[in-house]
Design a protein around this motif. Structure first.
Motif, short mmCIF file in Angstrom:
data_model
loop_
_atom_site.label_atom_id
_atom_site.label_comp_id
_atom_site.label_asym_id
_atom_site.label_seq_id
_atom_site.Cartn_x
_atom_site.Cartn_y
_atom_site.Cartn_z
N GLY A 137 0.80 -1.21 0.00
CA GLY A 137 0.00 0.00 0.00
C GLY A 137 0.83 1.26 0.00
O GLY A 137 2.03 1.24 0.28
N PRO A 138 0.21 2.40 -0.31
CA PRO A 138 0.93 3.68 -0.31
C PRO A 138 1.29 4.11 1.10
O PRO A 138 0.65 3.72 2.08
CB PRO A 138 -0.09 4.64 -0.94
CG PRO A 138 -1.41 4.03 -0.63
CD PRO A 138 -1.21 2.55 -0.68
N VAL A 139 2.32 4.93 1.20
CA VAL A 139 2.79 5.44 2.48
C VAL A 139 2.20 6.83 2.72
O VAL A 139 2.24 7.68 1.84
CB VAL A 139 4.33 5.51 2.52
CG1 VAL A 139 4.80 6.19 3.81
CG2 VAL A 139 4.92 4.12 2.40
N THR A 140 1.63 7.03 3.90
CA THR A 140 1.19 8.36 4.32
C THR A 140 2.04 8.81 5.49
O THR A 140 2.62 7.99 6.21
CB THR A 140 -0.29 8.35 4.73
OG1 THR A 140 -0.47 7.43 5.82
CG2 THR A 140 -1.17 7.93 3.57
N HIS A 187 5.64 7.40 9.35
CA HIS A 187 5.28 6.87 8.04
C HIS A 187 4.39 5.65 8.25
O HIS A 187 4.77 4.71 8.96
CB HIS A 187 6.54 6.48 7.25
CG HIS A 187 7.38 7.66 6.86
ND1 HIS A 187 8.01 8.48 7.78
CD2 HIS A 187 7.69 8.17 5.64
CE1 HIS A 187 8.67 9.43 7.14
NE2 HIS A 187 8.49 9.27 5.84
N ARG A 194 1.75 2.67 6.58
CA ARG A 194 1.38 1.93 5.38
C ARG A 194 0.41 0.82 5.78
O ARG A 194 0.69 0.04 6.68
CB ARG A 194 2.63 1.33 4.72
CG ARG A 194 2.34 0.67 3.39
CD ARG A 194 3.59 0.50 2.55
NE ARG A 194 4.64 -0.23 3.24
CZ ARG A 194 5.88 -0.35 2.77
NH1 ARG A 194 6.22 0.25 1.65
NH2 ARG A 194 6.78 -1.04 3.42
N ASP A 195 -0.73 0.78 5.11
CA ASP A 195 -1.78 -0.20 5.40
C ASP A 195 -2.15 -0.24 6.88
O ASP A 195 -2.34 -1.30 7.47
CB ASP A 195 -1.34 -1.60 4.94
CG ASP A 195 -1.33 -1.73 3.43
OD1 ASP A 195 -1.85 -0.81 2.76
OD2 ASP A 195 -0.81 -2.73 2.92
#
Length: 730
Positions: free
Chosen positions: A38-41, A59, A61-62
């Motif tokens: 998944g993308p990193v926020t 950071h 992810r998922d």
């Protein structure tokens, strides 16, 4: 109340404390996060792995924390985190985390628990508090707290009339330093200490393990200063990491620091190496001070400290030659031998002779942003004084932070009135207070012990109620208005959701107040309404703070060179080389050296310190940090180890002068330590079996600290007044 069968009851430990099969080096949750597609926020927040409160960027992810790095806008982290901060994801996935509220079943310390709902747990706490208040008054309920997250718990208890709130860091860490500097300059140093290491030209460390205590900002600045090639002078019985960077290492005899500092002062004054302009303009009763230290010659100090008179003179001249850009580091955990206030005051006076107060390269005057509070009713006026007030104990104690061992003594004696309830937030008195047996006897006198924490501490084993708090990456806390070279405001906000039935401290405090009938002290719907309102009053954008994590204030003058005008909040309005207020209270107006007890035959003085990868006793089950340092060691001089037949790397036990025997601890035989002492890192040797990945690892220094001296000026308790002998294992 829920009813449990025996089979259900036996399953509670796995459901509430975490499964025991998790690998210690890395959790499956973090491993899965690293492999997730998944993308990193990113989410900014500030750290609680120690008290430094560096801002970082998480950071995610998922739905899982992947990594945590420094926020480049943060004056504390400067975009870089220490090993503990970097390992913050391990706090989220700590296998030993508390998961559900627990009520004790049976006797204290027998590790029998019943998992309950939050409503039932807080209702139970409220009823017990009301019963104590009815019988003894609300002042008989006390709080022992450490860490930024406890602010709302303090507010809830103050709203109920609980005035006895103490921070163990006062009597067991920095309180004596703050009092010593306040007596001298009219104000303390605070945290972080405003040391201009970026611009200093000489640094003196006296028992300050800079680089091992991992105070992030100062460690970065220290590394830069070493790279610049400044002379560093380190005074320590142990060849520490800092000593390895030093021009001069002075392996002092433990418990003789005051003698060395007084001899340095003697050299500086007798050779006119001090800042005469600063002393003439800002000094109070300097002539009386000079007369008091006239006999503290280097030859006298050599007999006490083991440091040659020539070395004392050479080092004094060295750091004096760089004034005012010289810093004699004030230290932090300096409550060693019962005379900590006068030790810290001696260091403060040595700095004053350098004329470095408010000077570039010395001690700057920190600035902060003003953030108004949220309107709330006035707290109820107490019917009685605090049990540790200066009027009942130590005349220079800080009533805001409190003397924790005075609270324990009041709990034991019932004087000046009974203390029947303790709340313990993010602290462990069994690892913090000296003499564990006194603490355990105090617990026997309690009608209520509530522990609020993220992991099962040793004292949690004796609690009536255990409340699991969300870790800092899962919660909001109050705004942090930092002070330093410029002010700033940091925001703590959730990065991920709590994995089980943990709750943030603000929620616990608000719900408990509702059950106590004092909800008026939390006149806001939820934490974000509270935070947004405070930001608005301060002229800050809450939306911007959520996005950036840190908002900086304007630059102001912080040194004389910038235009800062020096003022001193002492009774004389000057730097008090000779303290009239100490004399009036029956204490030495100028620090004097006290010779302390020597080790009995076959024993060694036990000294202690910090490790860069652990925070007190809180992080030993963090999977990342446990992999780096799963246990502590006992350092012993190589010659002593050989004479006793003790092998490096083997396990031994230690027995102190009162017959207390430690757990197993590995030997580190080394030339990096004097022969008259042994050294161990604090915080290991956990006894709570629910702390599965830390239980029994290493030796508990606090367990061996049965004897202690109390500083008569402000109540600090010593931690280096115990002696140990080796017990070989079969």
């Amino acid at each position: 109340m829920n009813r449990f069968t025996r089979r259900q009851f036996l399953k509670i430990s796995a459901a509430t404390f975490g499964a025991g099969a998790t690998p210690p080096a890395i959790t499956a949750a973090v491993a899965a996060a690293r492999q997730a597609p998944g993308p990193v926020t990113t989410v900014p927040t500030f750290c609680e792995m120690c008290f430094w409160k560096c801002s970082g960027i998480a950071h995610v992810r998922d739905g899982r924390v992947w990594k945590f790095v420094g926020n480049p806008d943060d004056p504390l982290s400067r975009g870089r985190l220490c090993p503990r901060g970097t390992s913050a994801p391990g706090a989220v996935y700590d296998p030993d985390r508390l998961r559900k509220p627990l009520l004790r079943v049976g006797e204290r310390g027998k590790h029998k628990w019943q998992a309950v709902s939050w409503d039932e747990a807080l209702g139970h706490v409220a009823k017990r508090m009301q019963k104590i208040a009815a019988q003894h008054g609300p002042e008989s309920i006390a709080l022992i707290s450490h860490g930024f997250g406890g602010s709302f718990i303090k507010q809830a208890l103050r709203g109920y009339g609980c005035i006895n709130q103490v921070l163990p860091s006062f009597a067991q860490c920095k309180g004596a330093r703050e009092v010593g500097w306040t007596i001298t300059y009219g104000e303390g140093l605070g945290s972080p200490e405003p040391l201009d290491l970026d611009n200093t030209n000489c640094l003196v460390l006296i028992g300050s393990h800079l680089g091992e205590n991992m105070h992030n900002t100062h460690v970065q600045e220290f590394a830069d200063a070493v790279a610049r090639g400044i002379p560093v002078i380190v005074v320590d019985p142990r060849y520490s990491v800092a000593a390895s960077k030093a021009k001069h290492w002075l392996p002092i005899k433990p418990a003789t620091d005051v003698a060395l500092v007084l001899a340095w002062i003697n050299v500086i004054v007798s050779e006119n190496l001090y800042d005469r302009e600063f002393v003439a303009k800002h000094g109070h009763k300097f002539d009386e001070f000079a007369a008091e230290i006239r006999d503290n010659t280097p030859e006298w100090a050599e007999r006490e400290t083991g440091i040659s008179a020539e070395t004392i003179r050479v080092t004094a001249r060295e750091f004096a030659s760089h004034r005012p850009r010289t810093i004699i580091h004030p230290g932090r955990r300096s409550v060693w031998n019962g005379d900590a206030t006068q030790r810290s005051r001696a260091i403060a006076l040595l700095n004053a002779l350098m004329g470095n107060w408010g000077r570039r390269g010395g001690i700057f005057m920190p600035t902060a942003m003003r953030v108004p509070g949220y309107p709330k009713p006035d707290f109820p006026k107490p019917g009685r004084p605090r049990v540790d007030s200066p009027q009942t104990g130590y005349p220079f104690a800080d009533e805001f932070e409190g003397v924790s061992t005075s609270l324990r003594q009041a709990t034991l004696s019932g004087k000046p009135y009974p203390v029947k309830g303790w709340f313990v937030y993010a602290s462990d008195p069994l690892h913090v207070f000296p003499n564990q047996q006194e603490t355990l006897r105090a617990l026997d006198n309690l009608d209520l012990l509530v522990v609020i924490d993220t992991v099962p501490s040793d004292i949690a084993a004796y609690a009536d109620v255990v409340l699991p708090e969300s870790v800092f990456m899962e919660r909001h806390d109050d705004l942090f208005a930092g002070f330093g070279r410029r002010g700033w405001v940091s925001l703590r906000q959730p990065v991920v959701k709590s994995p089980h039935d943990q709750k943030p401290g603000w929620w616990i405090a608000k719900q408990l107040s509702e059950k106590l009938g004092t909800g008026r002290f939390f006149p806001w719907r939820d934490i974000e309404e509270y935070l947004a309102a405070r930001c608005k009053k301060a002229g800050l954008s809450y939306a911007e703070l959520k996005k950036k994590g840190v908002v900086l204030g304007p630059k102001t003058a912080i040194t004389v060179e910038d235009g800062y005008q020096l003022e001193f909040g002492t009774p004389s309005g000057k730097v008090e080389f000779y303290s009239d207020q100490l004399k009036a209270a029956g204490f030495d107006p100028v620090p004097k050296y006290t010779r302390h007890e020597e080790a009995p035959d076959g024993f060694f003085r036990l000294i202690t310190g910090r490790a860069p990868v652990h925070t007190f006793s809180r992080t030993q089950s963090n999977p990342y940090l446990a992999a780096l340092m799963p246990e502590n060691e006992v350092w012993v001089n190589t010659r002593i180890a050989q004479s006793l037949g003790i092998e490096h790397g083997k396990y031994v036990k230690l027995r102190n002068q009162d017959g207390i025997v430690s757990g197993r601890v590995r030997v580190k035989a080394t030339e990096r330590l004097r022969a008259d002492c042994v050294y161990m890192v604090w915080g290991f040797g956990h006894t709570n079996p629910a702390r599965r990945h830390a239980h029994g690892r290493g030796a508990n220094v606090a367990q061996l600290t049965t004897r202690y001296q109390i500083d008569p000026i402000m109540g600090a308790t010593s931690i280096h007044d115990n002696f140990v002998a080796f017990v070989k294992e079969a």
